[in-house]
Each structure stands twice: as C-alpha cells, then as structure tokens.
Design an enzyme around this catalytic site. Structure first.
Site, PDB file in Angstrom:
ATOM      1  CG  ASP A 109       8.784   3.149  72.560  1.00 44.69           C
ATOM      2  OD1 ASP A 109       8.143   3.735  71.378  1.00 44.69           O
ATOM      3  OD2 ASP A 109       8.254   2.482  73.209  1.00 44.69           O
ATOM      4  CG  ASP A 150      -1.448  12.977  79.942  1.00 46.79           C
ATOM      5  OD1 ASP A 150      -0.713  12.190  79.155  1.00 46.79           O
ATOM      6  OD2 ASP A 150      -0.979  14.235  79.896  1.00 46.79           O
ATOM      7  N   GLY A 151      -2.524   9.833  78.208  1.00 50.10           N
ATOM      8  CA  GLY A 151      -2.551   9.299  76.872  1.00 50.10           C
ATOM      9  C   GLY A 151      -1.893  10.589  75.748  1.00 50.10           C
ATOM     10  N   GLY A 203      -0.332   3.056  75.637  1.00 49.63           N
ATOM     11  CA  GLY A 203      -1.299   3.959  76.347  1.00 49.63           C
ATOM     12  C   GLY A 203      -1.316   5.455  76.044  1.00 49.63           C
ATOM     13  NE  ARG A 204       3.942   7.809  75.336  1.00 44.55           N
ATOM     14  CZ  ARG A 204       5.299   8.116  75.710  1.00 44.55           C
ATOM     15  NH1 ARG A 204       5.216   9.303  75.773  1.00 44.55           N
ATOM     16  NH2 ARG A 204       5.975   7.426  76.076  1.00 44.55           N
ATOM     17  NE  ARG A 261       5.117  -1.510  71.184  1.00 43.92           N
ATOM     18  CZ  ARG A 261       5.870  -0.408  71.294  1.00 43.92           C
ATOM     19  NH1 ARG A 261       6.864  -0.078  72.158  1.00 43.92           N
ATOM     20  NH2 ARG A 261       5.104   0.649  70.758  1.00 43.92           N
ATOM     21  CE  LYS A 304       5.965   7.765  71.799  1.00 39.97           C
ATOM     22  NZ  LYS A 304       7.412   7.621  71.644  1.00 39.97           N
ATOM     23  CG  ASP A 321       8.037  -1.513  77.329  1.00 39.52           C
ATOM     24  OD1 ASP A 321       9.148  -2.138  77.996  1.00 39.52           O
ATOM     25  OD2 ASP A 321       7.729  -0.607  77.390  1.00 39.52           O
ATOM     26  CG  ASN A 322      10.512   1.087  75.041  1.00 40.06           C
ATOM     27  OD1 ASN A 322       9.529   1.080  74.871  1.00 40.06           O
ATOM     28  ND2 ASN A 322      11.087   1.772  76.179  1.00 40.06           N
TER      29      ASN A 322
END
Ligand code: AMP
Ligand code: MG
Length: 491
Positions: free
Chosen positions: A260, A123-124, A90-91, A181, A111, A250-251
């Site tokens: 992450d 907001d990314g 997402g970012r 991941r 990132k 996801d990490n």
C-alpha cells in the site's frame, strides 16, 4: 483456446464471509501506459498477449479473464490508531492467484477497478498520480532487494475521477505474495468469529509460514514468523531512507512485504523526524517512528491470535508478550548489521553501533543527503582523496573529518582488500532511489500525456546499485526550488 492466466485460486475457496464476489467495472477507453514484461514472464503470462487489446482490457478491468474469480477482500484496521471494524477492498479487486516460475503463489489484483461492497463513500477508482507513484516506488523497492508487492502494469481508463479536481483515472495491476493484512485478522477478531480466525491463520501458515505447521505451537510460530519478517522489513526501510507514510494495520502485510504505497517517499537530507504525508500531522508515521509503529501493529496482530494460543486468557497474553518481546532485539540486529555493511565493515565490534550513530548524528546536524553520503563512503574507503566530495555533503565539512578519523581506524582493523570492501559497499548503498522530486515530475508529465519521464525513472531505478554515468542527474538531490515536502494519498 489458450490459457492467458494460469489461475490457481485459493482465497476464493475460503468461507463466504472472507470476501465479496464482485467483478471489476468496465472502463471507456483503456490504454496501456506501462507493462512489466519480466514480471509477466515470471508469472507465466505472455507479455505480448498482455500488451494486446484483449490483454489491456483485462488490465483495465473491462474483461474478466478465464479462470479468474474476482473478489474484494474483507478486512478491518486501525487507521492512525483508531479502529474501524469494516474497511475491505474498496477500490481493489483480486482477480485470482497464479503460482509463479519459482513456485511462489502470487495474487493478481487490480487497484482502481471500480466500486465494491466495501467502497463506503469512495468511487472505487484510482487517479493516475498515485498509480504512477506506486508503480515507481514498489519496483524501486524490489530492485533495492526489499520485500514488496510489485507492479505488473499501469493503464489509463479514459475516464476522469473526481478528487479535489478532475484527474485522469488509472488502474494498477498489483502482484503480492498475498493481500492478507493484520487488518484481515482484526476483521474476524472484532466479530469474535474464532472459527474464521482459525481458518485464516491456517491459510496464512500454509501459504506463508509452512514451517510453523511442523512446530508444537503453530499459531505461536505464526506470530513469531510475522514478527521476524516485519522486524527485518522495517530495518530495511530505515537503511534506505524509506518512509511508508500510512502504517495503518490494514496496510501491514502478514507476509512481510511492503504494501500500500500511498504518500510514501524517500528522504533526501537525513532527518529522523521526516514526514511527507499531508495527513500525518502529528508525525505518527515519521521515519524514525517506523520500528515503534511496526511493534504497535504487531501487538494488534498478536491480540487477534490470543484465542488460538490458549483457553486461559492470562496464559495466552503471556505467550503473546514473550513473542513481542523479541521484536526489538530482532530489529536491532537487522538494523545494526545493515549499518555495518553500509559503513564497509565485515566484522562486528562493540563500538560499531556508536560509530554508525555518530555518522547519522553528524548527517542530521549538517543536512547531509542520506543516499549520497553512504554511496560516497565506498569511494572514500577506497581512497582518502575522495574525502573532498564527502566533506561537501556536510554544512560543516569538519563534522565529516571528525567522524572519518575513527572510521578509518576501525576499517584498518580488518584485513579485506580495499577493492573487496568497495564492491561490498556499492552493493548495499544505492546510487539511485526514487527521489521525491523525480517521482513528482514523472507524475506531472504523465498527467500532461508524456510518459517518457515515468519510463526513464523506472529504467534508472531498476539497477540502483550500478553507477549510470549518463543518468547521473537522477542521483542528485533536489535543488531548493525542486524540493517536494508534502505527499498525498490521493484516494
Ligand atoms: P488506504 O488508506 O489507501 O489504505 O485505504 C483505506 C481504505 O479506504 C481501504 O479500505 C480502501 O479500500 C478504501 N479506499 C481508499 N480509496 C478509495 C476509493 N477511491 N474508493 C473506495 N474505497 C477507497
Ligand atoms: Mg490500504
């Protein structure tokens, strides 16, 4: 025209549902705050060019370099035990891959480089604080010899990001063996897209576990490989006092790298219950829970592979269970071997685990600093005259004395010279870790425009096993008023 990045992209050749093609969003006024020159060279990228205005524009996402194929990866994940079928970058935006000087394929990812189709309400963007934390801690982990993603560069964007307050925006360039991941597998498993799942598994075998392809059961060998690397990894975390903080699936990287860095931190006083993350209210990801959580994540990973193991579900589950049953033995072996090294033992004896446990129990009961205690043991092994410094680390110095007697008796069973033992101990017990108060101070200074503490911290942590007398204060635990007890994701 010279080639700035020797891109060789493989993830971008996977089917379209693996990612969304999206370019980074340009920023107002990019400025380089740190470049990892040795890493750039390792990747075959000219560090001088990266530091040039054009290079900095690339690192900020303002300019897309030739050969890049920017994309956001799709993934799912269990966050604090709750499953979300669609997360994704997402970012973060993968620019592409390069094959480094050692022949290892590496992702180059920005990132904080703007919104993607996976941004949901975000907001990314990334704030400067978390970028500095990730830079410092990931590079410290690398210097400690622990598998990890790396930090190639940090830039500020000249823009502000809205969090609880307005904060300076920044972009981190992250390097990883891959960004695949456990959650990437879960993404396809949740959609019952077994064709994609097989494609992903084949890609991961090819990229990270080539030996598995030669075995009779490649997918089972893949699971075994991930289990083995994750067991090693979490043992290494415990052996330096590292707390990841957000061990969501996801990490959790299938390559076995630490990935992450959010509210991560190293503990000062040894306490197995230590939690820093402000959002980890129940202590799910507390220091001592990390092996258990790793196994939980690996179990979720194994579940995604079931359709690849056997057509019969019961048979597939039995295969997965047999592999998962190996985890605790693998973890124990790595952890106990690491503890023996930390204690200065060259051989293995049945009572060694108890000896190590006794020390840890005494440390916990006496608020002994994890890093200083083990670092000091080297000198104490060399000469009992150094016991005074050790005793001072324990609230009740007698607790150290009670332990040191049996420890010395155990050392006396080995024939290595004291000098050899001392050298071996100093090579595994770091003097310097990214102490939380130092990380926080570097962040605060950077937010005020002073990057010198960040720079100095990174420099000290690059050689954590060397005594650096002129930087001895970086080895010190925080004073009471310097203690930082909470860390934040800052997303
Ligand atoms: P994390 O907890 O940092 O691993 O992030 C969890 C998920 O939230 C991932 O899918 C991230 O891409 C997403 N995310 C985190 N922060 C942001 C942000 N500022 N904008 C968009 N997505 C974000
Ligand atoms: Mg994440």
């Amino acid at each position: 025209m010279t080639i700035q990045f020797p891109f060789d992209n493989s993830y971008a050749t996977l089917p379209a549902n693996f990612f969304a093609r999206v370019a980074p969003t340009p920023v107002v006024a990019p400025k380089l705050i740190r470049l990892n020159r040795p890493l750039a060279s390792q990747l075959g990228i000219d560090p001088d060019w990266l530091a040039s205005p054009e290079g900095v524009e690339v690192l900020a996402g303002t300019r897309v370099p030739d050969g890049a194929d920017p994309l956001a990866m799709a993934y799912a994940g269990h966050q604090f035990g709750n499953f979300t079928a669609q997360l994704g970058d997402g970012r973060a935006i993968l620019l592409g891959e390069v094959v480094d000087r050692d022949g290892v394929r590496r992702d180059i990812q920005l990132k904080g480089s703007g919104p993607t189709p996976f941004s949901r309400r975000g907001d990314g963007r990334a704030a400067l604080g978390p970028v500095i934390r990730e830079y410092v801690v990931s590079e410290a982990m690398f210097a400690l010899g622990i598998p990890t993603t790396r930090s190639l560069a940090a830039v500020i964007t000249g823009e502000r990001v809205q969090r609880e307050t307005m904060l300076p925006g920044a972009v981190l360039t992250r390097i990883a063996a891959s960004h695949i991941r456990v959650g990437t597998f879960q993404f396809f498993a949740a959609r019952q897209d077994f064709t994609a799942l097989k494609h992903l598994a084949d890609h991961v075998i090819n990229r990270h576990y080539p030996d598995a392809a030669q075995t009779e059961h490649p997918y089972r060998a893949l699971l075994d490989g991930v289990i083995a690397r994750q067991a090693q990894l979490v043992a290494r975390w415990l052996l330096v006092g590292f707390i990841h903080g957000v061990m969501n699936t996801d990490n959790s990287s299938v390559s076995g790298e630490t990935i992450d860095y959010g509210p991560c931190a190293f503990m000062d006083d040894y306490d197995p219950k230590t939690v820093f993350s402000s959002i980890d209210e129940l202590g799910r990801y507390a220091y001592a829970n990390q092996p258990r959580i790793t196994l939980w994540n690996l179990t979720r990973f194994a579940e995604t592979l079931l359709p690849l193991f056997a057509d019969d579900e019961k048979a597939a589950i039995e295969i997965a269970q047999a592999s998962l049953a190996e985890f605790s033995g693998l973890f124990d072996k790595a952890y106990q071997a690491g503890l023996r090294q930390k204690l200065g033992l060259f051989t293995s004896q049945p009572d060694d685990a108890a000896l190590a446990q006794d020390l840890l129990a005494a440390m916990a009961a006496n608020q002994a600093d994890f890093t200083l205690t083990f670092r000091g043991l080297g000198a104490a092994a060399l000469d009992p005259a150094n016991d005074e410094a050790m005793r001072a680390l324990f609230i009740d110095p007698a607790a150290y004395d009670a332990w040191a007697g049996p420890w010395r008796a155990r050392l006396a069973m080995e024939t290595e010279t004291p000098a050899a033992r001392f050298a071996a101990m100093q090579a595994v017990n770091p003097a310097f870790i990214p102490r939380n108060h130092r990380v926080e101070a570097a962040i605060q200074a950077a937010m005020a425009g002073d990057y010198a503490p960040f720079e100095e911290l990174v420099t000290v942590l690059a050689t954590p096993f060397e005594d650096q007398p002129e930087r001895a204060d970086y080895a010190d635990p925080p004073l009471l008023h310097q203690r930082v007890l909470k860390t934040y994701c800052g997303t």
